[in-house]
Every structure is written in C-alpha cells, then in structure tokens.
Design an enzyme around this catalytic site. Structure first.
Site, PDB file in Angstrom:
ATOM      1  N   LYS A 240       0.910  -1.185   0.022  1.00 38.53           N
ATOM      2  CA  LYS A 240       0.066  -0.036  -0.101  1.00 38.53           C
ATOM      3  C   LYS A 240       0.818   1.138   0.012  1.00 38.53           C
ATOM      4  CE  LYS A 240      -3.659   2.267   2.442  1.00 38.53           C
ATOM      5  NZ  LYS A 240      -4.454   2.301   3.808  1.00 38.53           N
TER       6      LYS A 240
ATOM      7  N   ARG B 130       0.880   9.999   5.690  1.00 38.13           N
ATOM      8  CA  ARG B 130       1.214   8.609   6.287  1.00 38.13           C
ATOM      9  C   ARG B 130       2.439   8.099   5.627  1.00 38.13           C
ATOM     10  NH1 ARG B 130      -4.924   8.037   5.341  1.00 38.13           N
ATOM     11  NH2 ARG B 130      -5.604   8.605   7.469  1.00 38.13           N
TER      12      ARG B 130
ATOM     13  N   LYS C 195      -2.323  -1.405  -3.449  1.00 38.72           N
ATOM     14  CA  LYS C 195      -3.140  -0.209  -3.476  1.00 38.72           C
ATOM     15  C   LYS C 195      -2.241   0.961  -3.735  1.00 38.72           C
ATOM     16  CE  LYS C 195      -6.720   2.120  -0.859  1.00 38.72           C
ATOM     17  NZ  LYS C 195      -7.314   1.827   0.665  1.00 38.72           N
TER      18      LYS C 195
ATOM     19  N   TYR D  58     -15.207   0.982  -7.247  1.00 44.16           N
ATOM     20  CA  TYR D  58     -16.606   1.616  -6.996  1.00 44.16           C
ATOM     21  C   TYR D  58     -17.532   1.487  -8.132  1.00 44.16           C
ATOM     22  CZ  TYR D  58     -13.585   3.920  -2.873  1.00 44.16           C
ATOM     23  OH  TYR D  58     -12.742   3.787  -2.189  1.00 44.16           O
TER      24      TYR D  58
END
Length: 325
Positions: A198, A219, A250, A315
């Site tokens: 990720k 992050r 991801k 989505y």
C-alpha cells in the site's frame, strides 16, 4: 506479399475476439467498497466521488442486495463515525456497537453467505488525529501499541460477521498479530486480506472526504514510497509468512508494475484496489465528454486484471457487474 504474418485474422469479428481473449472480466472478480455513516437517515452524496454515497443503515442493506444480485464477488465495508465519537485510540473501531460493526452485522443479516463480507481493519476513520494507529508521546505512530488495537478491532469484526479482514494500516507485524489474536479468540476461519503493498499516494484525496478523515499531515512513515519497487515484494513475503490468505496492491492503476511483480510471486490470490482518485479522474473526464465513460471503466478494470489481479476492488463494481452479466 506471400508468407505475411496476419494477426488481424484473430481480430476480425467480435466472436473471434471473444474466443481468443487472454484476459476475462467477470462480475465475480469485482468487490464493491461501501461506506456506512453514523447519525444519518438518508444516504449522503460524496462530492468528490459522484455516484458514491455514505450510506444509512437502510440504504446500505438495499445497495448490498442490489450488488449481490448483480453478481459481485464481495463487499468491503468502511465505517464513518460521528466526529464527536472519535478519540486518540479509535475506541469505536472495536466497540460492538460502533458504526462499522453494526454495518457488518447488517450485511451479514441481509446477504449472509451469498457474498463475501469484508471489513476495513484500520483505525484511521476512528481516530481524532486521522492516523492509522495510536500515537506515541512524540506524535509518531506507535507500531507495536497499534497492533494491540488492531487485534481488538479484528476480533470485533469477526464476531460481527466479516469473512475477510482488510489489514490496511501498514504496521509491521500486523498480519501475524491479527492472525494470532483471531485464532486465540476461536475465529480460525476468518481470513485476512493483507494490504501488503500500500503506497502513500496523492490519489487518496476523495476517499478522505468519503470517510470524514481527521488527518493532518501524511502517512509516509508507514505507507510505501511510490519510488520503491523491490520493497513491495519484501512486504508481500512478510505478510505471507505471517499467514495472509490474500494480498493487496493499492493503488491499482499507477502501480500495475507492482501488481505484476506481486502476482508473479504470490502463492495466494492477489487483489488490487482501484482507488477514489482513479475513480474521480475517469468520472470527471467522462462528465466533460472527454472520454467514453463505459469504455474507460471496462478498459481500466481489464488492465488491472491483465496485470495480474484476481480480484479488483472498484466503486464501479455493481454497475460494471450489470454490464458484464
């Protein structure tokens, strides 16, 4: 012009192209990420993700039924607590009555074993500072203290009906800690979908609106540097050694090389997440008439599958599943 190679023979008709297609895209390959928000009676539109909503409990149930009827492979649920319910330790994440765990129970009751129910096992939606773990005194994310919170969260999600737990926090040792915690609590059959690779990405922006993120800063101390490739293999191998049942890359579209690397080495199914910014870019371009919406969606999903994804979180999962059925 004798002896000429003519590859176009196998492109001549739709039936021939279908017969020789190397990559398939089917509804079962697609997982629908969903957001359930506390304190709302009607679904709430997400401005930066046209067509995606924060669900009420009732609309969550209905959308889940519709998606399962379309044939999607699974549902990944994210919880959106009220701002006043956030705290430094993200305690609502492990509260059986917290919004995410209530949502998981609703999905389990509504669609049960007819699909795979997945949960986001991360604290960022629930912390008042917006980070994926608890903070040390100096403001850094405390890796090992966070693991204890992840175990509590994982057990609560398993007890709420999740089949797979999405370990998205990128803490060192998170898969092993959660596996040990689940097994000790008797949840031997609850699987782990490890977000193994990720990356820290600029394309997460719309997602932060979707979950009402409280993050200040970034992050980068725990998510991977976009400049690094080999590091992803190290992360995947560690997660596999700790007991991951599936692994995730991801984002998807900007990291197809990483996805191919992971798929070539993984001994378990590989997922990829077509994230909010990727969704928003295609949606915005299509709204302006710059690209063909349906064509771009199918092409992007096919590209992710071609790069090696067994499973694609998108989505558009329900909509694309209807097209593909």
């Amino acid at each position: 012009m004798t002896g000429m190679e003519r590859p176009r023979r196998l492109r001549r008709t739709p039936a021939i192209r279908r017969l020789v297609a190397e990559t398939s895209l089917q509804p079962r390959h697609l997982v629908l990420p969903m957001f359930v928000a506390d304190g709302i009676d009607e679904p709430r539109e997400i401005g930066s993700m046209p067509g995606v909503q924060q669900h009420s409990m009732d609309s969550l149930r209905k959308a889940a039924v519709d998606a399962v009827a379309a044939g999607v492979g699974g549902l990944m649920l994210f919880g959106v607590p009220r701002p006043e319910d956030k705290d430094a330790a993200g305690t609502q994440a492990s509260d059986p009555d917290g919004i995410l765990n209530r949502g998981l129970r609703a999905l389990a009751e509504e669609v049960g074993s007819s699909t795979v129910i997945m949960a986001d096992t991360c604290l960022d939606e629930f912390t008042d500072h917006g980070h994926c773990g608890v903070l040390a005194a100096d403001g850094s994310v405390d890796n090992d203290a966070t693991l204890h919170r992840y175990v509590d969260m994982a057990i609560a999600q398993a007890e709420s009906g999740a089949d797979l737990l999405g370990t998205s926090g990128m803490m060192d040792g998170q898969v092993g800690a959660i596996r040990l915690g689940l097994d000790a609590a008797g949840h031997l059959d609850t699987g782990i979908l490890a977000y193994a690779a990720k990356y820290s990405s600029a394309f997460y922006g719309p997602f932060r609106e979707a979950v009402g993120s409280s993050l200040h800063g970034d992050r980068r101390t725990y998510q991977q540097d976009p400049a690094n490739r080999r590091e992803s293999i190290r992360e995947v191998e560690l997660d596999l050694a700790e007991g991951a049942d599936m692994v995730m890359v991801k984002p998807a579209m900007s990291y197809l090389d990483i996805l191919r690397d992971v798929a070539d080495r993984s001994t378990v199914p590989v997922a990829a997440y077509q994230i909010s910014g990727e969704y928003a870019m295609i949606t915005a371009a299509a709204e302006r008439g710059w690209i063909d919406r349906r064509g771009a969606i199918i092409e992007s999903l096919t590209g992710i599958r071609r790069a090696g994804a067994d499973i694609v979180l998108t989505y558009w999962a329900a909509e694309a599943a209807h097209w593909l059925s």
